[in-house]
Design an enzyme around this catalytic site. Structure first.
Site, PDB file in Angstrom:
ATOM      1  N   ARG A   1       0.822  -1.218   0.000  1.00  0.00           N
ATOM      2  CA  ARG A   1       0.000   0.000   0.000  1.00  0.00           C
ATOM      3  C   ARG A   1       0.854   1.265   0.000  1.00  0.00           C
ATOM      4  NH1 ARG A   1      -5.506  -1.490   3.048  1.00  0.00           N
ATOM      5  NH2 ARG A   1      -5.566  -3.621   2.321  1.00  0.00           N
TER       6      ARG A   1
ATOM      7  N   SER B   1     -19.627  -1.451   4.341  1.00  0.00           N
ATOM      8  CA  SER B   1     -19.056  -0.312   3.616  1.00  0.00           C
ATOM      9  C   SER B   1     -18.324  -0.670   2.339  1.00  0.00           C
ATOM     10  CB  SER B   1     -18.105   0.442   4.530  1.00  0.00           C
ATOM     11  OG  SER B   1     -16.922  -0.308   4.691  1.00  0.00           O
TER      12      SER B   1
ATOM     13  N   HIS C   1     -20.839   3.197   9.360  1.00  0.00           N
ATOM     14  CA  HIS C   1     -21.002   3.811   8.030  1.00  0.00           C
ATOM     15  C   HIS C   1     -22.402   4.359   7.799  1.00  0.00           C
ATOM     16  CE1 HIS C   1     -17.007   2.833   6.595  1.00  0.00           C
ATOM     17  NE2 HIS C   1     -17.136   1.743   7.343  1.00  0.00           N
TER      18      HIS C   1
ATOM     19  N   THR D   1     -19.072   5.625  15.108  1.00  0.00           N
ATOM     20  CA  THR D   1     -17.818   6.378  15.061  1.00  0.00           C
ATOM     21  C   THR D   1     -18.112   7.868  14.972  1.00  0.00           C
ATOM     22  OG1 THR D   1     -15.712   6.624  13.895  1.00  0.00           O
ATOM     23  CG2 THR D   1     -17.630   6.317  12.520  1.00  0.00           C
TER      24      THR D   1
ATOM     25  N   LYS E   1     -16.303   9.532  10.758  1.00  0.00           N
ATOM     26  CA  LYS E   1     -16.724   9.504   9.355  1.00  0.00           C
ATOM     27  C   LYS E   1     -17.729  10.637   9.136  1.00  0.00           C
ATOM     28  CE  LYS E   1     -15.356   4.694   9.274  1.00  0.00           C
ATOM     29  NZ  LYS E   1     -13.963   4.818   8.897  1.00  0.00           N
TER      30      LYS E   1
ATOM     31  N   THR F   1      -6.321   3.719  28.500  1.00  0.00           N
ATOM     32  CA  THR F   1      -5.844   4.637  27.457  1.00  0.00           C
ATOM     33  C   THR F   1      -6.397   6.039  27.691  1.00  0.00           C
ATOM     34  OG1 THR F   1      -5.520   4.877  25.071  1.00  0.00           O
ATOM     35  CG2 THR F   1      -7.671   4.119  25.761  1.00  0.00           C
ATOM     36  N   THR F   2      -5.642   7.024  27.255  1.00  0.00           N
ATOM     37  CA  THR F   2      -6.008   8.422  27.477  1.00  0.00           C
ATOM     38  C   THR F   2      -7.328   8.755  26.776  1.00  0.00           C
ATOM     39  OG1 THR F   2      -3.707   9.028  27.709  1.00  0.00           O
ATOM     40  CG2 THR F   2      -5.207  10.803  27.090  1.00  0.00           C
TER      41      THR F   2
ATOM     42  N   THR G   1      -8.834  -6.124   2.769  1.00  0.00           N
ATOM     43  CA  THR G   1     -10.061  -5.347   2.992  1.00  0.00           C
ATOM     44  C   THR G   1     -11.229  -5.994   2.243  1.00  0.00           C
ATOM     45  OG1 THR G   1      -8.627  -3.411   3.116  1.00  0.00           O
ATOM     46  CG2 THR G   1     -10.984  -2.982   2.962  1.00  0.00           C
TER      47      THR G   1
HETATM   48  N1  PLP Z   1     -16.473  -0.541  12.037  1.00  0.00           N
HETATM   49  C1  PLP Z   1     -16.507  -0.552  10.695  1.00  0.00           C
HETATM   50  C2  PLP Z   1     -17.604  -1.316  10.024  1.00  0.00           C
HETATM   51  C3  PLP Z   1     -15.554   0.141   9.926  1.00  0.00           C
HETATM   52  O1  PLP Z   1     -15.596   0.102   8.591  1.00  0.00           O
HETATM   53  C4  PLP Z   1     -14.546   0.875  10.598  1.00  0.00           C
HETATM   54  C5  PLP Z   1     -13.527   1.655   9.860  1.00  0.00           C
HETATM   55  O2  PLP Z   1     -13.622   1.969   8.722  1.00  0.00           O
HETATM   56  C6  PLP Z   1     -14.543   0.850  11.989  1.00  0.00           C
HETATM   57  C7  PLP Z   1     -15.503   0.139  12.682  1.00  0.00           C
HETATM   58  C8  PLP Z   1     -13.500   1.606  12.743  1.00  0.00           C
HETATM   59  O3  PLP Z   1     -13.927   2.930  12.964  1.00  0.00           O
HETATM   60  P1  PLP Z   1     -12.859   4.085  13.211  1.00  0.00           P
HETATM   61  O4  PLP Z   1     -12.366   4.510  11.868  1.00  0.00           O
HETATM   62  O5  PLP Z   1     -13.578   5.133  13.955  1.00  0.00           O
HETATM   63  O6  PLP Z   1     -11.759   3.465  14.024  1.00  0.00           O
END
Ligand code: PLP
Length: 409
Positions: A21, A188, A216, A244, A247, A276-277, A362
């Site tokens: 990559r 996604s 997503h 998340t 995004k 973790t912080t 992926t």
């Molecule tokens: N869950 C799914 C389905 C994702 O596609 C991703 C990342 O693309 C994540 C979790 C991880 O999320 P983050 O990018 O906030 O770490």
């Protein structure tokens, strides 16, 4: 022993498989989304980004930037430690309230990313359920797979979105055994959606808990951006909704929402939370601003869907192999790792268009693709330029077109 040789041979393996990559060196330009500068070997060039997961351009929204700058100036940059050590910063408390409200749940818990929320949230929940059996959709994201691995309990994988198979597996399990069904609302890489009500029906029938990743979909679906669970009126049926902030909300961080007790238990037991912080206050404030904006503004969601539909229509019309998708994701199948990388390089170098190649792991080998993510800010001129560039690349690389176009030729 030359330890470095091990790393060299691992990298050579990736190069041999044509999936080493390379990341473009980009500088996004606030206020000109989706335009960016590419720091190419020959110097700085203007490019258009077509693969960002800043799906709605919220990372450049004036209210979101304003909230981040204001809070950074007043409260500083870092959070000062884990929440166990340094307490919780107030913008984080407000953000958790906002998220609980977004999904109609009593509680929410923040993590430093969506990845961490799955990786530590899933095993923590599973380990608190004695002798838990996890039922996982075959296309679940790596963060969920890692979470299942760390749970260390039994797991079974059901064929993607196949309700008959899920039922078969539930039926075969001991009725007394706690069960956790984990799935995504919107996948996604293919752009398809889970049958959430049907999954909840099965969960009710066989006494299972449900955990849905809405990474997503949050911000983009549902009348307040609560995701597909909100759009489908199913949020109250899903036990845990995960999402998340990185995004559609344009920031960083991940979260789970659920009952007060579940959230308190994960807060108290999850290593990926405890050690973790915490997220910095400025990021929390920016995320809250994005969520609040998208709870009431429908413009971004409508325009987003309109742009995705237009891209699909234009690319289909010129014979490009758009994979069927009912969502904002527009995958273009190439099916060859080397050609996928070459197509991406040609788009960037010859047309000033950035679309990262999607290769194994992926997606499965042989299903390499370009994954296009139109935003509300990709206008008709940009879409036409994208179609022209793709046709040029398809012809030069002699890539397969879609069946309808081939029949017409
Ligand atoms: N869950 C799914 C389905 C994702 O596609 C991703 C990342 O693309 C994540 C979790 C991880 O999320 P983050 O990018 O906030 O770490």
């Amino acid at each position: 022993m030359n330890y470095n040789d091990f790393f060299v041979s691992a990298l050579d393996k990736l190069r041999d498989e044509r999936r080493y990559r390379v990341f473009a060196d980009l500088e996004r330009i606030a206020g000109r989304f989706p335009h960016a500068y590419w720091h190419s070997p020959e110097g700085k060039r203007d490019v258009v980004i077509w693969c960002s997961n800043d799906y709605l351009g919220m990372a450049q929204h004036p209210q979101v930037i304003g909230a981040m700058v204001d809070v950074a100036a007043r409260m500083g940059t870092g959070a000062g430690g884990t929440r166990n050590i340094a307490g919780t910063n107030h913008p984080l408390v407000e953000l958790e309230r906002e998220l609980a409200d977004l999904h109609g749940k009593p509680g929410a818990l923040l993590f430093t990313s969506g990845y961490v929320s799955n990786q530590t949230g899933i095993p923590t929940i599973a380990k608190l359920l004695p002798n838990c059996l996890i039922l996982s959709d075959a296309l679940n994201h790596n963060s969920m797979i890692e979470g299942v691995r760390q749970a260390g309990c039994d797991k079974v994988v059901w064929r993607h979105n196949d309700m008959a198979h899920l039922e078969e597996l539930l039926k075969a399990a001991d009725p007394e055994r706690p069960k956790l069904i984990i799935f995504e609302s919107l996948y996604s890489m293919d752009g398809d959606i889970a049958p959430i009500h049907a999954i909840c029906d099965l969960a009710d029938k066989y006494g299972a808990m449900t955990y849905c990743d809405e990474v997503h979909a949050v911000g983009m679906y549902g009348p307040r951006g609560g995701g597909v669970t909100e759009r489908d009126g199913a949020a109250h049926r899903v036990d845990v909704i995960e999402g998340t902030l990185a995004k559609a909300f344009g920031c960083l961080g991940g979260y789970i929402t659920g009952s007060t007790e579940l959230i308190d238990a994960v807060r108290s037991y999850a290593p990926g939370f405890i050690f973790t912080t915490a997220l910095p206050p400025a990021i929390c404030a920016a995320a809250t601003a994005a969520i609040r904006h998208l709870k009431t503004s429908q413009w971004e969601r409508d325009r987003h869907q309109d742009r995705a539909a237009r891209v699909k229509a234009v690319l289909n019309a010129v014979g490009l192999p758009v994979m069927p998708s009912t969502t904002h994701i527009v995958p273009l199948m190439i099916g060859n790792a080397e050609k996928c990388k070459m197509a991406s390089d040609m788009l960037l170098e010859d047309h000033g268009i950035y679309i990262q190649p999607i290769n194994y792991p992926t997606v499965p080998r042989g299903e390499e693709r370009l994954r296009i993510t139109p935003s509300p800010y990709h206008d008709d001129v940009l879409i036409d330029a994208l179609a022209e560039a793709l046709v040029d690349v398809w012809e030069r690389l002699q890539l397969p077109k879609n069946r309808i176009a081939l029949a017409a030729e």
